[in-house]
Design a protein around this motif. Structure first.
Motif, PDB file in Angstrom:
ATOM      1  N   MET A   1     -96.344 -48.802 -29.743  1.00 60.15           N
ATOM      2  CA  MET A   1     -96.651 -47.633 -28.933  1.00 60.15           C
ATOM      3  C   MET A   1     -95.738 -46.453 -29.251  1.00 60.15           C
ATOM      4  SD  MET A   1     -99.083 -47.337 -26.835  1.00 60.15           S
ATOM      5  CE  MET A   1    -100.414 -48.424 -27.182  1.00 60.15           C
ATOM      6  N   ARG A   2     -94.547 -46.764 -29.753  1.00 57.67           N
ATOM      7  CA  ARG A   2     -93.619 -45.697 -30.125  1.00 57.67           C
ATOM      8  C   ARG A   2     -94.245 -44.781 -31.175  1.00 57.67           C
ATOM      9  NH1 ARG A   2     -87.926 -44.745 -30.125  1.00 57.67           N
ATOM     10  NH2 ARG A   2     -87.202 -46.056 -28.456  1.00 57.67           N
ATOM     11  N   ALA A   3     -94.920 -45.381 -32.154  1.00 56.02           N
ATOM     12  CA  ALA A   3     -95.556 -44.603 -33.221  1.00 56.02           C
ATOM     13  C   ALA A   3     -96.692 -43.743 -32.651  1.00 56.02           C
ATOM     14  CB  ALA A   3     -96.078 -45.524 -34.314  1.00 56.02           C
ATOM     15  N   THR A   4     -97.424 -44.283 -31.707  1.00 52.70           N
ATOM     16  CA  THR A   4     -98.513 -43.522 -31.076  1.00 52.70           C
ATOM     17  C   THR A   4     -97.941 -42.346 -30.292  1.00 52.70           C
ATOM     18  OG1 THR A   4     -99.848 -45.521 -30.912  1.00 52.70           O
ATOM     19  CG2 THR A   4    -100.474 -43.682 -29.495  1.00 52.70           C
ATOM     20  N   TYR A   5     -96.879 -42.596 -29.555  1.00 50.89           N
ATOM     21  CA  TYR A   5     -96.209 -41.545 -28.789  1.00 50.89           C
ATOM     22  C   TYR A   5     -95.736 -40.438 -29.733  1.00 50.89           C
ATOM     23  CZ  TYR A   5     -92.817 -39.397 -25.570  1.00 50.89           C
ATOM     24  OH  TYR A   5     -92.108 -38.518 -24.785  1.00 50.89           O
ATOM     25  N   ARG A   6     -95.089 -40.856 -30.812  1.00 52.23           N
ATOM     26  CA  ARG A   6     -94.565 -39.889 -31.784  1.00 52.23           C
ATOM     27  C   ARG A   6     -95.699 -39.074 -32.405  1.00 52.23           C
ATOM     28  NH1 ARG A   6     -92.415 -39.958 -37.506  1.00 52.23           N
ATOM     29  NH2 ARG A   6     -90.848 -38.333 -37.439  1.00 52.23           N
ATOM     30  N   THR A   7     -96.770 -39.758 -32.783  1.00 52.89           N
ATOM     31  CA  THR A   7     -97.912 -39.084 -33.391  1.00 52.89           C
ATOM     32  C   THR A   7     -98.530 -38.070 -32.433  1.00 52.89           C
ATOM     33  OG1 THR A   7     -98.361 -40.992 -34.803  1.00 52.89           O
ATOM     34  CG2 THR A   7    -100.181 -39.446 -34.445  1.00 52.89           C
ATOM     35  N   LEU A   8     -98.690 -38.449 -31.179  1.00 53.73           N
ATOM     36  CA  LEU A   8     -99.260 -37.530 -30.195  1.00 53.73           C
ATOM     37  C   LEU A   8     -98.366 -36.307 -29.998  1.00 53.73           C
ATOM     38  CD1 LEU A   8    -100.650 -40.097 -27.617  1.00 53.73           C
ATOM     39  CD2 LEU A   8    -102.005 -38.415 -28.894  1.00 53.73           C
ATOM     40  N   GLY A   9     -97.058 -36.523 -29.921  1.00 55.99           N
ATOM     41  CA  GLY A   9     -96.130 -35.394 -29.792  1.00 55.99           C
ATOM     42  C   GLY A   9     -96.239 -34.441 -30.977  1.00 55.99           C
ATOM     43  N   LEU A  10     -96.303 -35.014 -32.176  1.00 55.97           N
ATOM     44  CA  LEU A  10     -96.438 -34.188 -33.374  1.00 55.97           C
ATOM     45  C   LEU A  10     -97.776 -33.463 -33.401  1.00 55.97           C
ATOM     46  CD1 LEU A  10     -94.864 -36.540 -36.073  1.00 55.97           C
ATOM     47  CD2 LEU A  10     -93.913 -34.394 -35.186  1.00 55.97           C
ATOM     48  N   LEU A  11     -98.850 -34.153 -33.017  1.00 55.97           N
ATOM     49  CA  LEU A  11    -100.175 -33.522 -32.989  1.00 55.97           C
ATOM     50  C   LEU A  11    -100.210 -32.334 -32.031  1.00 55.97           C
ATOM     51  CD1 LEU A  11    -102.661 -36.532 -33.101  1.00 55.97           C
ATOM     52  CD2 LEU A  11    -102.370 -34.737 -34.829  1.00 55.97           C
ATOM     53  N   ILE A  12     -99.590 -32.499 -30.876  1.00 54.33           N
ATOM     54  CA  ILE A  12     -99.555 -31.400 -29.904  1.00 54.33           C
ATOM     55  C   ILE A  12     -98.782 -30.218 -30.491  1.00 54.33           C
ATOM     56  CG2 ILE A  12     -98.662 -30.665 -27.645  1.00 54.33           C
ATOM     57  CD1 ILE A  12     -99.317 -33.595 -26.701  1.00 54.33           C
ATOM     58  N   ALA A  13     -97.622 -30.485 -31.086  1.00 51.91           N
ATOM     59  CA  ALA A  13     -96.820 -29.402 -31.667  1.00 51.91           C
ATOM     60  C   ALA A  13     -97.589 -28.695 -32.783  1.00 51.91           C
ATOM     61  CB  ALA A  13     -95.494 -29.956 -32.189  1.00 51.91           C
ATOM     62  N   ILE A  14     -98.235 -29.457 -33.655  1.00 54.76           N
ATOM     63  CA  ILE A  14     -99.007 -28.870 -34.756  1.00 54.76           C
ATOM     64  C   ILE A  14    -100.200 -28.086 -34.209  1.00 54.76           C
ATOM     65  CG2 ILE A  14    -100.502 -29.429 -36.715  1.00 54.76           C
ATOM     66  CD1 ILE A  14     -98.498 -31.792 -37.261  1.00 54.76           C
ATOM     67  N   ALA A  15    -100.850 -28.633 -33.185  1.00 59.58           N
ATOM     68  CA  ALA A  15    -102.006 -27.945 -32.593  1.00 59.58           C
ATOM     69  C   ALA A  15    -101.599 -26.594 -32.013  1.00 59.58           C
ATOM     70  CB  ALA A  15    -102.654 -28.822 -31.525  1.00 59.58           C
ATOM     71  N   VAL A  16    -100.407 -26.514 -31.443  1.00 57.40           N
ATOM     72  CA  VAL A  16     -99.933 -25.234 -30.900  1.00 57.40           C
ATOM     73  C   VAL A  16     -99.689 -24.239 -32.037  1.00 57.40           C
ATOM     74  CG1 VAL A  16     -98.047 -24.076 -29.668  1.00 57.40           C
ATOM     75  CG2 VAL A  16     -99.008 -26.209 -28.762  1.00 57.40           C
ATOM     76  N   VAL A  17     -99.127 -24.712 -33.141  1.00 56.19           N
ATOM     77  CA  VAL A  17     -98.927 -23.828 -34.296  1.00 56.19           C
ATOM     78  C   VAL A  17    -100.274 -23.284 -34.774  1.00 56.19           C
ATOM     79  CG1 VAL A  17     -98.196 -23.759 -36.722  1.00 56.19           C
ATOM     80  CG2 VAL A  17     -96.753 -24.881 -35.013  1.00 56.19           C
ATOM     81  N   LEU A  18    -101.288 -24.151 -34.806  1.00 58.73           N
ATOM     82  CA  LEU A  18    -102.629 -23.704 -35.200  1.00 58.73           C
ATOM     83  C   LEU A  18    -103.206 -22.720 -34.177  1.00 58.73           C
ATOM     84  CD1 LEU A  18    -104.106 -27.037 -36.596  1.00 58.73           C
ATOM     85  CD2 LEU A  18    -103.272 -25.052 -37.888  1.00 58.73           C
ATOM     86  N   GLN A  19    -102.847 -22.884 -32.909  1.00 58.83           N
ATOM     87  CA  GLN A  19    -103.260 -21.937 -31.872  1.00 58.83           C
ATOM     88  C   GLN A  19    -102.686 -20.547 -32.145  1.00 58.83           C
ATOM     89  OE1 GLN A  19    -105.825 -23.033 -30.208  1.00 58.83           O
ATOM     90  NE2 GLN A  19    -105.012 -22.842 -28.157  1.00 58.83           N
ATOM     91  N   VAL A  20    -101.426 -20.515 -32.512  1.00 63.94           N
ATOM     92  CA  VAL A  20    -100.777 -19.232 -32.825  1.00 63.94           C
ATOM     93  C   VAL A  20    -101.487 -18.583 -34.013  1.00 63.94           C
ATOM     94  CG1 VAL A  20     -98.632 -18.164 -33.640  1.00 63.94           C
ATOM     95  CG2 VAL A  20     -98.544 -19.936 -31.862  1.00 63.94           C
TER      96      VAL A  20
END
Length: 137
Positions: A1-20
């Motif tokens: 689950m740690r990897a899933t948590y990490r992946t979701l955190g990274l996806l959210i951060a990347i998605a915000v960059v794409l929002q900008v």
């Protein structure tokens, strides 16, 4: 689950960059279209605006999944950080709605988006560090 948590955190951060990037594209497209004589009115939209709206909803869903996953992992302060991400995302939606009536508040919408990326990225980094286990002997 740690990897899933990490992946979701990274996806959210990347998605915000794409929002900008999307909202920058929207702004420059509006400027070009207006310069080309396009009427910019209530029925006008462009790819950047549409993407920004749809991706914002996706980030909201990712944040909720992130919070759920946080309860299934042992990431230090993982639940707290995921909860902060969800709170910031909720604030982001409120700021978006209010900013259409008071455009100056759009500044806070932009700053809050960067905060979402920062907290989600920090959460992902925490998940990359193995948790300390206490051993006797």
């Amino acid at each position: 689950m740690r990897a899933t948590y990490r992946t979701l955190g990274l996806l959210i951060a990347i998605a915000v960059v794409l929002q900008v990037a999307a909202i920058a594209l929207a702004g420059f497209t509006i400027a070009k279209d207006a310069d080309d004589g396009t009427t910019i009115g209530a029925d006008y939209s462009n790819f950047g605006q549409s993407y920004h709206s749809i991706a914002g909803t996706a980030i909201g869903l990712l944040a909720l999944i992130f919070l759920i996953v946080s309860f299934l992992t042992d990431v230090p302060r993982g639940r707290t950080l995921a909860g902060i991400v969800v709170g910031l995302v909720a604030l982001q939606f409120v700021l978006a709605v209010v900013s259409f009536g008071v455009p100056a508040l759009g500044i806070l919408h932009g700053i809050n988006g960067l905060a979402i990326a920062g907290v989600a990225g920090a959460a992902a980094r925490r998940a990359a560090v193995p948790s300390q286990t206490v051993t006797s002997g």
